[in-house]
Every structure is written in C-alpha cells, then in structure tokens.
Enzyme design. Structure first.
Site, short mmCIF file in Angstrom:
data_model
loop_
_atom_site.label_atom_id
_atom_site.label_comp_id
_atom_site.label_asym_id
_atom_site.label_seq_id
_atom_site.Cartn_x
_atom_site.Cartn_y
_atom_site.Cartn_z
CB SER A 10 -1.14 0.05 0.96
OG SER A 10 -1.62 0.99 1.27
CG HIS A 35 -3.71 -1.71 -2.06
ND1 HIS A 35 -4.46 -2.58 -1.97
CD2 HIS A 35 -4.34 -1.06 -0.67
CE1 HIS A 35 -5.72 -2.03 -1.25
NE2 HIS A 35 -5.16 -0.88 -0.45
CG ASP A 37 -5.14 2.12 0.66
OD1 ASP A 37 -6.11 1.41 0.89
OD2 ASP A 37 -4.03 1.90 1.62
CG MET A 39 -8.61 6.85 2.81
SD MET A 39 -7.93 6.84 4.32
CE MET A 39 -6.39 5.31 3.67
CG HIS A 68 -9.10 0.36 0.07
ND1 HIS A 68 -8.94 0.05 1.04
CD2 HIS A 68 -10.34 0.10 -0.29
CE1 HIS A 68 -9.25 -0.23 1.73
NE2 HIS A 68 -10.64 0.23 1.35
CG MET A 70 -11.40 3.43 1.89
SD MET A 70 -10.20 3.13 2.97
CE MET A 70 -8.90 3.36 1.63
CG MET A 139 -11.42 -3.75 5.09
SD MET A 139 -10.35 -2.86 3.94
CE MET A 139 -9.31 -1.56 5.60
CG ASP A 177 -6.04 -3.54 3.04
OD1 ASP A 177 -4.78 -2.88 3.39
OD2 ASP A 177 -6.88 -2.04 2.34
C1 DX5 Z 1 -6.33 1.35 5.66
C2 DX5 Z 1 -5.63 0.92 4.40
C3 DX5 Z 1 -4.26 0.22 4.42
C4 DX5 Z 1 -3.14 0.71 5.02
C5 DX5 Z 1 -2.26 -1.01 5.04
O1 DX5 Z 1 -7.68 1.95 5.90
O2 DX5 Z 1 -7.11 0.34 3.52
O3 DX5 Z 1 -4.77 -0.29 2.66
O4 DX5 Z 1 -2.84 0.99 4.30
O5 DX5 Z 1 -1.16 -0.62 6.65
P1 DX5 Z 1 -0.91 -0.85 6.93
O6 DX5 Z 1 0.08 -2.57 6.53
O7 DX5 Z 1 0.70 -0.72 7.92
O8 DX5 Z 1 -1.65 -1.48 7.98
ZN ZN Z 2 -6.41 -0.25 1.88
#
Ligand code: DX5
Ligand code: ZN
Length: 235
Positions: A10, A35, A37, A39, A68, A70, A139, A177
């Site tokens: 990620s 990956h 993320d 947000m 991903h 969010m 998750m 994840d």
């Molecule tokens: C959290 C993200 C994850 C995050 C994982 O909302 O979806 O992808 O980056 O980070 P680690 O591996 O550090 O838990």
């Molecule tokens: Zn993620």
C-alpha cells in the site's frame, strides 16, 4: 481455489513527496500489485489522493493498480479511476447507495471489481454479487490509516469467504488489508487469503529495505504456526 500469494504494498506508507520513485522502487523490489488507498475525509477520517495522482503514477510501473476506494458517494468517480489506470476497483457496500449498481458500473468500464468488507460487515453481503466480482477484500483494521493493529476476528471471516468462493467455482481473489506483518501474514494465508496488502511492512526502512521486506513477508506467508493462529483467533 486459493492461488499463490500475491503481495500488494500500500503506497499509503510510502514517501508522498516522491511517490513516483517509491512506486518504481517497490515494483523492482518484487511487488505483485500496487495497492492505492483513496480516502475522502468523509467516508473515512483521512484524506489521501485522487485520480490525477493515480494517472501520474501509471507510467512508473506496469504492475496492476489495486485501487481501494474509501469515498462516498463512489459512483461519480468510478470512470475517473478507470481512466486513470486502475486495474481493480474495490468499493465498500456502505459507500453506497447501491452496491450492485456500483459493481455493474465498474465491470461496464472494463475493470476488475472488488467488494471491501469492514471489520463489522458480515461476509454474507458478498453472496448476492458473486457473479459480478473479481475480488473480495477483507479489512483487518478499520479503514482510514496505516500502521494499525490486526483485528483477529478477520481470520474466521477469511475462512468463511474461502468456502463461499470455492463453492461458487468462480475465480475470485481473496485479499486482506490492515496490520499485515511477518507475524500476521502466515495465519491470514493459512485461513485462505491469496492477496495480502502490506503498507508499513513493505515500506519501513526506505527503498534499500524494500526487497528484504517483501522477501521476508513471502517467507513468513508460507510458515504457519498453528499455535499462533489459535492465539490470534482467541481460541
Ligand atoms: C487502511 C488501508 C490500508 C493500509 C494498510 O485504510 O486500506 O491499505 O494502508 O496499512 P498497514 O499495512 O500499515 O496496516
Ligand atoms: Zn487499502
């Protein structure tokens, strides 16, 4: 059928001031997927990047972009992420309002579609949409931040989803994840996951550490200590 493990670092844990170089470095270190993320500060309490950044990163790697989302609402942005170079686009049912419609839209854009299950979201919600999806993402932390601790109740959910996917006979990836590290990756893979997101565990130590970080995760993914699984699972 569970496939060989693929690791999806990620970029949330990368150095955002040099994201292109970070993506190239983690690609060369052996990442299978990248990956991403996304947000919005509304669906989750953090803000990251949008389609313009995904598009700019696209020329820095040929590896699949595992996006991903969010964000809520999500539908107005699906085409933008597809055009930006996303290979898989995953959405949360809660981002709604209509999960089935969002998945149809992703497939109509020619992209792989994923459903993301928060820690409190039951596995059964994927059953009505199995014919539309290429991936289920479990998750193992509440979404919003990297570096959180793995939530053990993800393990029985992964095992249940492995059964649901295999019974369907469909080629659906089962991804996990959050909180993945050298301790948690083995139990997660043993439970049935075949794609593993790792943020902190991939990017800690800077670029010179990336090949070692990913190699260590691959080794740990194959090593399963039954006692560790039981301890994490509260048994
Ligand atoms: C959290 C993200 C994850 C995050 C994982 O909302 O979806 O992808 O980056 O980070 P680690 O591996 O550090 O838990
Ligand atoms: Zn993620």
């Amino acid at each position: 059928m569970q496939q060989p493990v693929r690791i999806a670092p990620s970029i949330l844990s990368a150095d955002f001031a040099q994201l292109g170089a970070e993506v190239t470095a983690i690609d060369r270190a052996g990442a299978d997927w990248i990956h991403v993320d996304v947000m919005d500060g509304h669906f989750v309490p953090n803000i990251t990047i949008g389609p313009a950044v995904v598009k700019a990163l696209r020329r820095h790697t040929a590896k699949p972009f595992d996006v991903h989302l969010m964000i809520a609402p999500v539908d107005p942005y699906l085409a933008l992420f597809a055009e930006a170079g996303a290979d898989t686009i995953s959405v949360h049912p809660e981002a709604g309002p209509h999960l089935h419609r969002s998945l149809q839209a992703i497939k109509a854009l020619g992209r792989r579609a994923g459903v993301v299950l928060n820690p409190a979201t039951p596995v059964e919600c994927v059953v009505p949409v199995l014919d539309l999806i290429d991936l289920v993402l479990v998750m193992s932390v509440n979404p919003g931040f990297g570096g959180q601790a793995f939530i053990p109740s993800a393990l029985p959910k992964i095992a249940a989803l492995r059964q649901i996917i295999d019974a369907s006979g469909r080629a659906i990836d089962l991804e996990v994840d959050g909180g993945i590290n050298r301790q948690t990756i083995g139990p997660v893979v043993a439970a049935g996951a075949d794609v593993v997101v790792a943020g902190s565990a991939s990017f800690e130590g800077g670029p010179s550490a990336y090949p070692g970080n990913l190699a260590a995760l691959r080794v740990a993914a194959e090593v399963v200590q039954p006692a560790a699984v039981c301890a994490m699972d509260g048994r």
